[in-house]
Write a protein that holds these residues in place. Structure first.
Motif, PDB file in Angstrom:
ATOM      1  N   LEU A 221      46.416 -65.983 -48.571  1.00 25.01           N
ATOM      2  CA  LEU A 221      47.048 -64.946 -49.494  1.00 25.01           C
ATOM      3  C   LEU A 221      46.039 -64.154 -50.072  1.00 25.01           C
ATOM      4  O   LEU A 221      46.154 -62.980 -50.233  1.00 25.01           O
ATOM      5  CB  LEU A 221      48.061 -65.760 -50.427  1.00 25.01           C
ATOM      6  N   ALA A 222      44.984 -64.777 -50.640  1.00 20.98           N
ATOM      7  CA  ALA A 222      43.960 -63.948 -51.292  1.00 20.98           C
ATOM      8  C   ALA A 222      43.196 -62.774 -50.489  1.00 20.98           C
ATOM      9  O   ALA A 222      43.034 -61.897 -50.538  1.00 20.98           O
ATOM     10  CB  ALA A 222      42.862 -64.759 -52.084  1.00 20.98           C
ATOM     11  N   ALA A 223      42.890 -63.573 -49.026  1.00 22.02           N
ATOM     12  CA  ALA A 223      42.316 -62.943 -48.114  1.00 22.02           C
ATOM     13  C   ALA A 223      43.298 -61.516 -47.680  1.00 22.02           C
ATOM     14  O   ALA A 223      42.812 -60.571 -47.432  1.00 22.02           O
ATOM     15  CB  ALA A 223      42.306 -63.812 -47.098  1.00 22.02           C
ATOM     16  N   VAL A 224      44.563 -61.912 -47.751  1.00 19.47           N
ATOM     17  CA  VAL A 224      45.495 -60.396 -47.305  1.00 19.47           C
ATOM     18  C   VAL A 224      45.359 -59.433 -48.626  1.00 19.47           C
ATOM     19  O   VAL A 224      45.082 -58.366 -48.275  1.00 19.47           O
ATOM     20  CB  VAL A 224      47.092 -61.305 -47.350  1.00 19.47           C
ATOM     21  N   LEU A 225      45.412 -59.864 -49.656  1.00 19.00           N
ATOM     22  CA  LEU A 225      45.246 -58.962 -50.922  1.00 19.00           C
ATOM     23  C   LEU A 225      43.758 -58.226 -50.586  1.00 19.00           C
ATOM     24  O   LEU A 225      43.681 -56.950 -51.109  1.00 19.00           O
ATOM     25  CB  LEU A 225      45.519 -59.545 -52.317  1.00 19.00           C
ATOM     26  N   GLN A 226      42.939 -59.033 -50.372  1.00 20.18           N
ATOM     27  CA  GLN A 226      41.598 -58.483 -50.234  1.00 20.18           C
ATOM     28  C   GLN A 226      41.337 -57.448 -49.139  1.00 20.18           C
ATOM     29  O   GLN A 226      40.635 -56.534 -49.415  1.00 20.18           O
ATOM     30  CB  GLN A 226      40.436 -59.512 -50.104  1.00 20.18           C
ATOM     31  N   SER A 227      42.087 -57.627 -47.956  1.00 20.73           N
ATOM     32  CA  SER A 227      41.880 -56.837 -46.896  1.00 20.73           C
ATOM     33  C   SER A 227      42.915 -55.905 -46.588  1.00 20.73           C
ATOM     34  O   SER A 227      42.696 -55.222 -45.396  1.00 20.73           O
ATOM     35  CB  SER A 227      41.546 -58.031 -45.845  1.00 20.73           C
ATOM     36  N   ILE A 228      44.057 -55.977 -47.193  1.00 19.18           N
ATOM     37  CA  ILE A 228      45.172 -55.166 -46.858  1.00 19.18           C
ATOM     38  C   ILE A 228      44.889 -53.640 -46.652  1.00 19.18           C
ATOM     39  O   ILE A 228      45.308 -52.959 -45.642  1.00 19.18           O
ATOM     40  CB  ILE A 228      46.458 -55.547 -47.624  1.00 19.18           C
ATOM     41  N   ALA A 229      43.980 -53.204 -47.562  1.00 19.76           N
ATOM     42  CA  ALA A 229      43.682 -51.911 -47.761  1.00 19.76           C
ATOM     43  C   ALA A 229      43.030 -51.433 -46.633  1.00 19.76           C
ATOM     44  O   ALA A 229      42.761 -50.150 -46.508  1.00 19.76           O
ATOM     45  CB  ALA A 229      43.292 -51.411 -48.781  1.00 19.76           C
ATOM     46  N   GLU A 230      42.263 -52.204 -45.771  1.00 23.56           N
ATOM     47  CA  GLU A 230      41.536 -51.692 -44.556  1.00 23.56           C
ATOM     48  C   GLU A 230      42.357 -52.266 -43.269  1.00 23.56           C
ATOM     49  O   GLU A 230      42.443 -51.396 -42.417  1.00 23.56           O
ATOM     50  CB  GLU A 230      40.210 -52.592 -44.673  1.00 23.56           C
ATOM     51  N   THR A 231      43.221 -53.081 -43.557  1.00 21.30           N
ATOM     52  CA  THR A 231      43.933 -53.771 -42.212  1.00 21.30           C
ATOM     53  C   THR A 231      44.737 -53.122 -41.924  1.00 21.30           C
ATOM     54  O   THR A 231      45.336 -52.602 -40.731  1.00 21.30           O
ATOM     55  CB  THR A 231      44.160 -55.302 -42.321  1.00 21.30           C
ATOM     56  N   LEU A 232      45.647 -52.701 -43.030  1.00 25.49           N
ATOM     57  CA  LEU A 232      46.943 -51.886 -42.786  1.00 25.49           C
ATOM     58  C   LEU A 232      46.699 -50.574 -41.992  1.00 25.49           C
ATOM     59  O   LEU A 232      47.361 -50.022 -41.071  1.00 25.49           O
ATOM     60  CB  LEU A 232      48.029 -51.801 -43.880  1.00 25.49           C
ATOM     61  N   PRO A 233      45.799 -49.524 -42.661  1.00 22.47           N
ATOM     62  CA  PRO A 233      45.544 -48.675 -42.106  1.00 22.47           C
ATOM     63  C   PRO A 233      44.992 -48.486 -40.596  1.00 22.47           C
ATOM     64  O   PRO A 233      45.263 -47.508 -39.874  1.00 22.47           O
ATOM     65  CB  PRO A 233      44.232 -48.104 -43.153  1.00 22.47           C
ATOM     66  N   LEU A 234      44.060 -49.465 -40.411  1.00 22.17           N
ATOM     67  CA  LEU A 234      43.733 -49.577 -38.877  1.00 22.17           C
ATOM     68  C   LEU A 234      44.893 -49.868 -38.000  1.00 22.17           C
ATOM     69  O   LEU A 234      45.085 -49.350 -36.856  1.00 22.17           O
ATOM     70  CB  LEU A 234      42.745 -50.623 -38.680  1.00 22.17           C
ATOM     71  N   MET A 235      45.811 -50.706 -38.462  1.00 19.04           N
ATOM     72  CA  MET A 235      47.138 -51.027 -37.743  1.00 19.04           C
ATOM     73  C   MET A 235      47.994 -49.628 -37.569  1.00 19.04           C
ATOM     74  O   MET A 235      48.269 -49.207 -36.564  1.00 19.04           O
ATOM     75  CB  MET A 235      47.964 -52.008 -38.182  1.00 19.04           C
ATOM     76  N   MET A 236      48.073 -48.866 -38.401  1.00 14.14           N
ATOM     77  CA  MET A 236      48.739 -47.887 -38.536  1.00 14.14           C
ATOM     78  C   MET A 236      48.091 -46.713 -37.709  1.00 14.14           C
ATOM     79  O   MET A 236      48.636 -45.787 -37.016  1.00 14.14           O
ATOM     80  CB  MET A 236      48.833 -47.218 -39.992  1.00 14.14           C
ATOM     81  N   ILE A 237      46.844 -46.831 -37.656  1.00 14.90           N
ATOM     82  CA  ILE A 237      46.089 -45.639 -36.800  1.00 14.90           C
ATOM     83  C   ILE A 237      46.251 -46.164 -35.535  1.00 14.90           C
ATOM     84  O   ILE A 237      46.452 -45.383 -34.514  1.00 14.90           O
ATOM     85  CB  ILE A 237      44.577 -45.497 -37.372  1.00 14.90           C
ATOM     86  N   GLY A 238      46.112 -47.308 -34.903  1.00 14.49           N
ATOM     87  CA  GLY A 238      46.454 -47.867 -33.818  1.00 14.49           C
ATOM     88  C   GLY A 238      47.956 -47.709 -33.247  1.00 14.49           C
ATOM     89  O   GLY A 238      48.187 -47.544 -32.126  1.00 14.49           O
TER      90      GLY A 238
END
Length: 409
Positions: A221-238
């Protein structure tokens, strides 16, 4: 699309390159203490070969292959949604069942195989990305960059503030209270490079490794909070790249050349400058963490997009060659390759297997990477000539669809 198939060669081949590239970075976390991924001083010493291997990986690979994987996850998610809608099926039902089972696979991967899981992160963030499925490409990209910018700002304030504290606390006439606060931070477990316990744990039996992770059950869960601001934008760009045809190779070749030229040189120069900075400060831990989490984010994004353009150009040029079909098969079975890699690498390096953890230098890990790449390229294509899915892809699809899927072609 590939002849006689509903699959995009570009997507599968890019995914193949990405899953192979991810191993080139993950191998450090499989084989060495965790901090070794961030800085070469954590393990292996500052020999020329150790530094050069770390610098090469940081500049060219670190985060870029994971970034490509995130782009492709968003694009594939969009493709599945579009196909479900075309068949009159519930896209939401199919998507959330897929994410539910992916999250369970991720948790099992994390707790019972390897701490570096990204599947739970992708499942969690994928649930959010679905909410933007009807947005136009321009809107997706705009908000992706805004979210990404907030992420850079957050980590920049956190770690930039820590860098400033370190600078003033280490001056000759530093304030005593500031020095005390700095000493407390630098002596905390977060910056502890005493890797003896980690070496003993991963050179030992299976259950203590699992118990350690179960005791820190909140880490995924902590990893999601740490990485969401990079992973979500990349998914949206994809998702945007699937909608506008960029990632499926539908644009004209000069446009891909333009984006590759625009992104890759600047991204590489910025990454090299950051690596040079860390060399100049002797890989100071606070500076290394700041570069890793904050200052390398923008070059990493640029290189992710630039690499995507380069790979699309490459795949288009060699699409008739047998090699690219093997890479595409590797990408089509990326889920099996990703989890299969964890099984093989933990067996090779952990104490309950062959016990090579901490015994292999960075440079000597490359032959292991090459051997694993060869295995991926060798098994996937023959398997997929007989079967419709990779083994774990079939299991995931069957669970998500609530029934056994037809496996043989």
């Amino acid at each position: 699309m590939q002849p006689g198939s509903d699959r995009y060669l570009t997507l599968d081949a890019m995914r193949g390159f990405a899953v192979m590239g991810i191993l080139a970075m993950n191998i450090i976390a499989f084989a060495m203490p965790e901090w070794a991924y961030v800085t070469p001083i954590a393990y292996g010493g500052l020999s020329t070969e150790n530094q050069m291997s770390w610098i090469f990986s940081f500049i060219f690979i670190d985060g870029k292959m994971r970034g490509l994987f995130s782009l492709l996850f968003g694009a594939s998610m969009m493709l599945i949604i579009e196909r479900a809608q075309a068949k009159g099926e519930s896209a939401a039902k199919i998507h959330y069942f897929r994410m539910f089972w992916l999250a369970l696979f991720g948790l099992a991967h994390y707790f019972f195989l390897w701490f570096g899981d990204i599947l739970f992160l992708y499942a969690s963030v994928g649930c959010i990305a679905f909410l933007f499925r009807n947005w136009q490409p321009e809107r997706l990209i705009k908000w992706a960059l805004i979210i990404f910018g907030f992420g850079v700002l957050f980590w920049g304030l956190q770690l930039g503030g820590l860098q400033i504290l370190q600078y003033f606390a280490t001056q000759p006439n530093a304030d005593a209270e500031m020095v005390a606060r700095y000493d407390e931070i630098i002596r905390s477990n977060d910056f502890d490079l005493n890797v003896a316990d980690e070496l003993a744990l991963h050179r030992g039996a299976y259950w203590p490794i699992v118990s350690e992770k179960l005791s820190e059950w909140y880490t995924p869960l902590a990893a999601v909070l740490q990485s969401i601001a990079e992973t979500l934008p990349l998914m949206m760009i994809g998702m945007a790249m699937k909608k506008n045809g960029f990632i499926t190779g539908e644009w004209n070749r000069p446009i891909y050349i333009h984006w590759a030229r625009k992104m890759v040189p600047v991204g590489l120069i910025a990454s090299a400058a950051l690596a040079g900075y860390l060399v100049a400060v002797d890989y100071d831990l606070i500076d290394s963490l700041a570069v890793f989490l904050a200052w390398s984010a923008i070059p990493r994004l640029m290189l992710t997009v630039g690499y995507a353009a380069l790979l699309i150009l490459l795949i288009g040029r060699i699409s008739h060659q047998k090699f690219i079909n093997r890479v595409a098969a590797t990408g089509q079975a990326a889920f099996t390759n990703y989890l299969g890699t964890s099984i093989l690498m933990t067996t090779l390096f952990y104490g309950y297997g062959f016990g090579f953890f901490g015994h292999v230098s960075r440079i000597a890990l490359w032959p292991v990477v090459f051997a694993m790449w060869a295995l991926m390229l060798l098994w996937a294509q023959p398997w997929l000539t007989r079967y419709r899915y990779g083994p774990l892809e079939w299991l995931w699809r069957s669970l998500a669809r609530g029934g056994l899927q037809r496996m043989k072609r």
